[in-house]
Motif scaffolding. Structure first.
Motif, PDB file in Angstrom:
ATOM      1  N   ALA A   3      81.259 -68.342 -69.197  1.00  0.00           N
ATOM      2  CA  ALA A   3      80.634 -67.889 -70.438  1.00  0.00           C
ATOM      3  C   ALA A   3      79.111 -67.902 -70.314  1.00  0.00           C
ATOM      4  O   ALA A   3      78.537 -68.658 -69.512  1.00  0.00           O
ATOM      5  CB  ALA A   3      81.079 -68.769 -71.600  1.00  0.00           C
ATOM      6  N   ALA A   4      78.468 -67.096 -71.150  1.00  0.00           N
ATOM      7  CA  ALA A   4      77.004 -67.017 -71.122  1.00  0.00           C
ATOM      8  C   ALA A   4      76.373 -68.366 -71.449  1.00  0.00           C
ATOM      9  O   ALA A   4      75.352 -68.751 -70.862  1.00  0.00           O
ATOM     10  CB  ALA A   4      76.530 -65.952 -72.111  1.00  0.00           C
ATOM     11  N   SER A   5      76.974 -69.096 -72.383  1.00  0.00           N
ATOM     12  CA  SER A   5      76.427 -70.400 -72.760  1.00  0.00           C
ATOM     13  C   SER A   5      76.486 -71.380 -71.594  1.00  0.00           C
ATOM     14  O   SER A   5      75.580 -72.206 -71.414  1.00  0.00           O
ATOM     15  CB  SER A   5      77.200 -70.961 -73.957  1.00  0.00           C
ATOM     16  N   THR A   6      77.544 -71.274 -70.773  1.00  0.00           N
ATOM     17  CA  THR A   6      77.674 -72.147 -69.600  1.00  0.00           C
ATOM     18  C   THR A   6      76.609 -71.815 -68.565  1.00  0.00           C
ATOM     19  O   THR A   6      76.001 -72.706 -67.953  1.00  0.00           O
ATOM     20  CB  THR A   6      79.072 -72.002 -68.970  1.00  0.00           C
ATOM     21  N   GLN A   7      76.349 -70.529 -68.365  1.00  0.00           N
ATOM     22  CA  GLN A   7      75.313 -70.106 -67.426  1.00  0.00           C
ATOM     23  C   GLN A   7      73.934 -70.607 -67.867  1.00  0.00           C
ATOM     24  O   GLN A   7      73.160 -71.126 -67.058  1.00  0.00           O
ATOM     25  CB  GLN A   7      75.293 -68.578 -67.325  1.00  0.00           C
ATOM     26  N   ASN A   8      73.651 -70.460 -69.152  1.00  0.00           N
ATOM     27  CA  ASN A   8      72.348 -70.886 -69.660  1.00  0.00           C
ATOM     28  C   ASN A   8      72.189 -72.396 -69.611  1.00  0.00           C
ATOM     29  O   ASN A   8      71.083 -72.914 -69.410  1.00  0.00           O
ATOM     30  CB  ASN A   8      72.155 -70.375 -71.091  1.00  0.00           C
ATOM     31  N   GLN A   9      73.284 -73.115 -69.807  1.00  0.00           N
ATOM     32  CA  GLN A   9      73.229 -74.574 -69.716  1.00  0.00           C
ATOM     33  C   GLN A   9      72.904 -75.005 -68.284  1.00  0.00           C
ATOM     34  O   GLN A   9      72.093 -75.903 -68.052  1.00  0.00           O
ATOM     35  CB  GLN A   9      74.559 -75.179 -70.165  1.00  0.00           C
ATOM     36  N   VAL A  32      63.698 -65.097 -63.810  1.00  0.00           N
ATOM     37  CA  VAL A  32      65.160 -65.102 -63.943  1.00  0.00           C
ATOM     38  C   VAL A  32      65.547 -64.730 -65.371  1.00  0.00           C
ATOM     39  O   VAL A  32      65.024 -65.296 -66.341  1.00  0.00           O
ATOM     40  CB  VAL A  32      65.740 -66.480 -63.573  1.00  0.00           C
ATOM     41  N   VAL A  33      66.454 -63.798 -65.505  1.00  0.00           N
ATOM     42  CA  VAL A  33      66.912 -63.353 -66.831  1.00  0.00           C
ATOM     43  C   VAL A  33      68.076 -64.232 -67.278  1.00  0.00           C
ATOM     44  O   VAL A  33      69.054 -64.411 -66.539  1.00  0.00           O
ATOM     45  CB  VAL A  33      67.371 -61.875 -66.785  1.00  0.00           C
ATOM     46  N   ARG A  34      67.960 -64.789 -68.442  1.00  0.00           N
ATOM     47  CA  ARG A  34      69.036 -65.627 -68.986  1.00  0.00           C
ATOM     48  C   ARG A  34      70.222 -64.761 -69.403  1.00  0.00           C
ATOM     49  O   ARG A  34      70.052 -63.614 -69.819  1.00  0.00           O
ATOM     50  CB  ARG A  34      68.547 -66.436 -70.182  1.00  0.00           C
ATOM     51  N   ALA A  35      71.401 -65.334 -69.295  1.00  0.00           N
ATOM     52  CA  ALA A  35      72.620 -64.605 -69.673  1.00  0.00           C
ATOM     53  C   ALA A  35      72.637 -64.352 -71.176  1.00  0.00           C
ATOM     54  O   ALA A  35      72.244 -65.215 -71.965  1.00  0.00           O
ATOM     55  CB  ALA A  35      73.845 -65.405 -69.258  1.00  0.00           C
ATOM     56  N   LYS A  36      73.074 -63.178 -71.559  1.00  0.00           N
ATOM     57  CA  LYS A  36      73.155 -62.823 -72.975  1.00  0.00           C
ATOM     58  C   LYS A  36      74.587 -62.941 -73.463  1.00  0.00           C
ATOM     59  O   LYS A  36      75.531 -62.543 -72.766  1.00  0.00           O
ATOM     60  CB  LYS A  36      72.652 -61.389 -73.183  1.00  0.00           C
ATOM     61  N   ARG A  37      74.719 -63.500 -74.634  1.00  0.00           N
ATOM     62  CA  ARG A  37      76.052 -63.636 -75.222  1.00  0.00           C
ATOM     63  C   ARG A  37      76.571 -62.260 -75.659  1.00  0.00           C
ATOM     64  O   ARG A  37      75.841 -61.502 -76.300  1.00  0.00           O
ATOM     65  CB  ARG A  37      76.029 -64.578 -76.418  1.00  0.00           C
ATOM     66  N   PRO A  38      77.805 -61.941 -75.334  1.00  0.00           N
ATOM     67  CA  PRO A  38      78.354 -60.647 -75.742  1.00  0.00           C
ATOM     68  C   PRO A  38      78.548 -60.579 -77.261  1.00  0.00           C
ATOM     69  O   PRO A  38      78.814 -61.599 -77.912  1.00  0.00           O
ATOM     70  CB  PRO A  38      79.704 -60.591 -75.020  1.00  0.00           C
ATOM     71  N   ILE A  39      78.371 -59.395 -77.800  1.00  0.00           N
ATOM     72  CA  ILE A  39      78.582 -59.190 -79.236  1.00  0.00           C
ATOM     73  C   ILE A  39      80.056 -58.862 -79.467  1.00  0.00           C
ATOM     74  O   ILE A  39      80.580 -57.880 -78.938  1.00  0.00           O
ATOM     75  CB  ILE A  39      77.699 -58.046 -79.762  1.00  0.00           C
ATOM     76  N   THR A  40      80.722 -59.692 -80.228  1.00  0.00           N
ATOM     77  CA  THR A  40      82.143 -59.494 -80.506  1.00  0.00           C
ATOM     78  C   THR A  40      82.358 -59.201 -81.984  1.00  0.00           C
ATOM     79  O   THR A  40      81.634 -59.718 -82.844  1.00  0.00           O
ATOM     80  CB  THR A  40      82.965 -60.735 -80.116  1.00  0.00           C
ATOM     81  N   LEU A  41      83.336 -58.388 -82.282  1.00  0.00           N
ATOM     82  CA  LEU A  41      83.656 -58.062 -83.666  1.00  0.00           C
ATOM     83  C   LEU A  41      84.582 -59.130 -84.255  1.00  0.00           C
ATOM     84  O   LEU A  41      85.503 -59.592 -83.575  1.00  0.00           O
ATOM     85  CB  LEU A  41      84.346 -56.692 -83.747  1.00  0.00           C
ATOM     86  N   PRO A  42      84.349 -59.531 -85.496  1.00  0.00           N
ATOM     87  CA  PRO A  42      85.212 -60.553 -86.106  1.00  0.00           C
ATOM     88  C   PRO A  42      86.596 -59.992 -86.430  1.00  0.00           C
ATOM     89  O   PRO A  42      86.755 -58.789 -86.654  1.00  0.00           O
ATOM     90  CB  PRO A  42      84.455 -60.910 -87.399  1.00  0.00           C
ATOM     91  N   VAL A  43      87.587 -60.869 -86.438  1.00  0.00           N
ATOM     92  CA  VAL A  43      88.941 -60.476 -86.834  1.00  0.00           C
ATOM     93  C   VAL A  43      89.023 -60.516 -88.354  1.00  0.00           C
ATOM     94  O   VAL A  43      88.708 -61.527 -88.979  1.00  0.00           O
ATOM     95  CB  VAL A  43      89.994 -61.432 -86.229  1.00  0.00           C
ATOM     96  N   VAL A  44      89.420 -59.415 -88.950  1.00  0.00           N
ATOM     97  CA  VAL A  44      89.511 -59.321 -90.406  1.00  0.00           C
ATOM     98  C   VAL A  44      90.946 -58.996 -90.797  1.00  0.00           C
ATOM     99  O   VAL A  44      91.524 -58.011 -90.319  1.00  0.00           O
ATOM    100  CB  VAL A  44      88.553 -58.245 -90.967  1.00  0.00           C
ATOM    101  N   LEU A  45      91.510 -59.810 -91.657  1.00  0.00           N
ATOM    102  CA  LEU A  45      92.870 -59.590 -92.126  1.00  0.00           C
ATOM    103  C   LEU A  45      92.871 -58.756 -93.398  1.00  0.00           C
ATOM    104  O   LEU A  45      91.956 -58.858 -94.223  1.00  0.00           O
ATOM    105  CB  LEU A  45      93.564 -60.928 -92.410  1.00  0.00           C
ATOM    106  N   THR A  46      93.887 -57.939 -93.583  1.00  0.00           N
ATOM    107  CA  THR A  46      94.061 -57.217 -94.840  1.00  0.00           C
ATOM    108  C   THR A  46      94.648 -58.177 -95.870  1.00  0.00           C
ATOM    109  O   THR A  46      95.134 -59.256 -95.529  1.00  0.00           O
ATOM    110  CB  THR A  46      95.008 -56.023 -94.657  1.00  0.00           C
TER     111      THR A  46
END
Length: 208
Positions: A3-9, A32-46
């Motif tokens: 994960a990006a957070s693990t790389q940055n840590q 050195v370029v720090r890892a960027k967290r991916p943008i994820t869409l939230p799960v939305v229930l009807t």
């Protein structure tokens, strides 16, 4: 492949080692370029999916899940509710120490009001039984332990969703009761989503 957070840590740890421990300046680290967290869409229930999941819950799990959805509570905000935080007169719920350690007020869903009253009545019966047996103690934030020294057995400070079994405090030797463990509700919601046939990744946070 992490994960990006693990790389940055890991990056921060190496930076601290060389800069603060070894006293070595590595100029190439600045590029050195720090890892960027991916943008994820939230799960939305009807609404139908929410109703289907709630339809496979019962007891305190149903009440808690309905509060997550109807009052917009996070998992721990719900499980850490105390009796004094529920106001049936104003139909509101007070959330203590939420995001940013701020209190806020949210609505008490009408759909859960009757069930919640019956649940709290049952909690009171168990609380009074515990008092007679020498228990009934409940944990409080450290600052409030000094301010309200005798409130550890007060009704208003009891959990809305207490754990079934008390534990013995290692310091005082008293029998305390914690709130319901998060895993209990998380597991119940996951199983209910499976029985309801909802294919989305459903968690307690999804309800909020």
């Amino acid at each position: 492949n992490v994960a990006a957070s693990t790389q940055n840590q890991a990056f921060s740890a190496l930076l601290f080692l060389y800069r603060d421990v070894l006293g070595v300046t590595l100029e190439w680290l600045d590029g050195v370029v720090r890892a960027k967290r991916p943008i994820t869409l939230p799960v939305v229930l009807t609404k139908d999916e929410v109703a289907a999941v709630l339809g496979h819950l019962s007891g305190e799990n149903l009440i808690a899940a309905t509060l997550l959805y109807g009052a917009g509570l996070r998992l721990l905000e719900c499980l850490e509710l105390r009796i004094k935080d529920i106001d049936f007169g104003y139909r509101q719920v007070v959330v203590r120490g939420g995001t940013g350690n701020k209190d806020r007020v949210t609505v008490l869903p009408v759909a859960v009001e009757v069930r919640l009253k019956l649940h709290i009545a049952d909690v009171r019966v168990r609380f009074e039984k515990a008092l007679k047996e020498g228990g009934g103690y409940v944990g409080r934030p450290k600052a409030l332990r000094r301010k309200y020294a005798n409130a550890d057995r007060a009704w208003g400070w009891q959990w809305v969703f207490p754990a079934r079994r008390p534990y013995r405090d290692s310091v005082t030797g008293l029998r305390h009761r914690h709130h319901l463990d998060e895993s209990v509700l998380q597991r119940a919601v996951k199983e209910a989503a499976g029985m309801a046939g909802v294919k989305k990744h459903v968690t307690c946070h999804t309800f909020r």
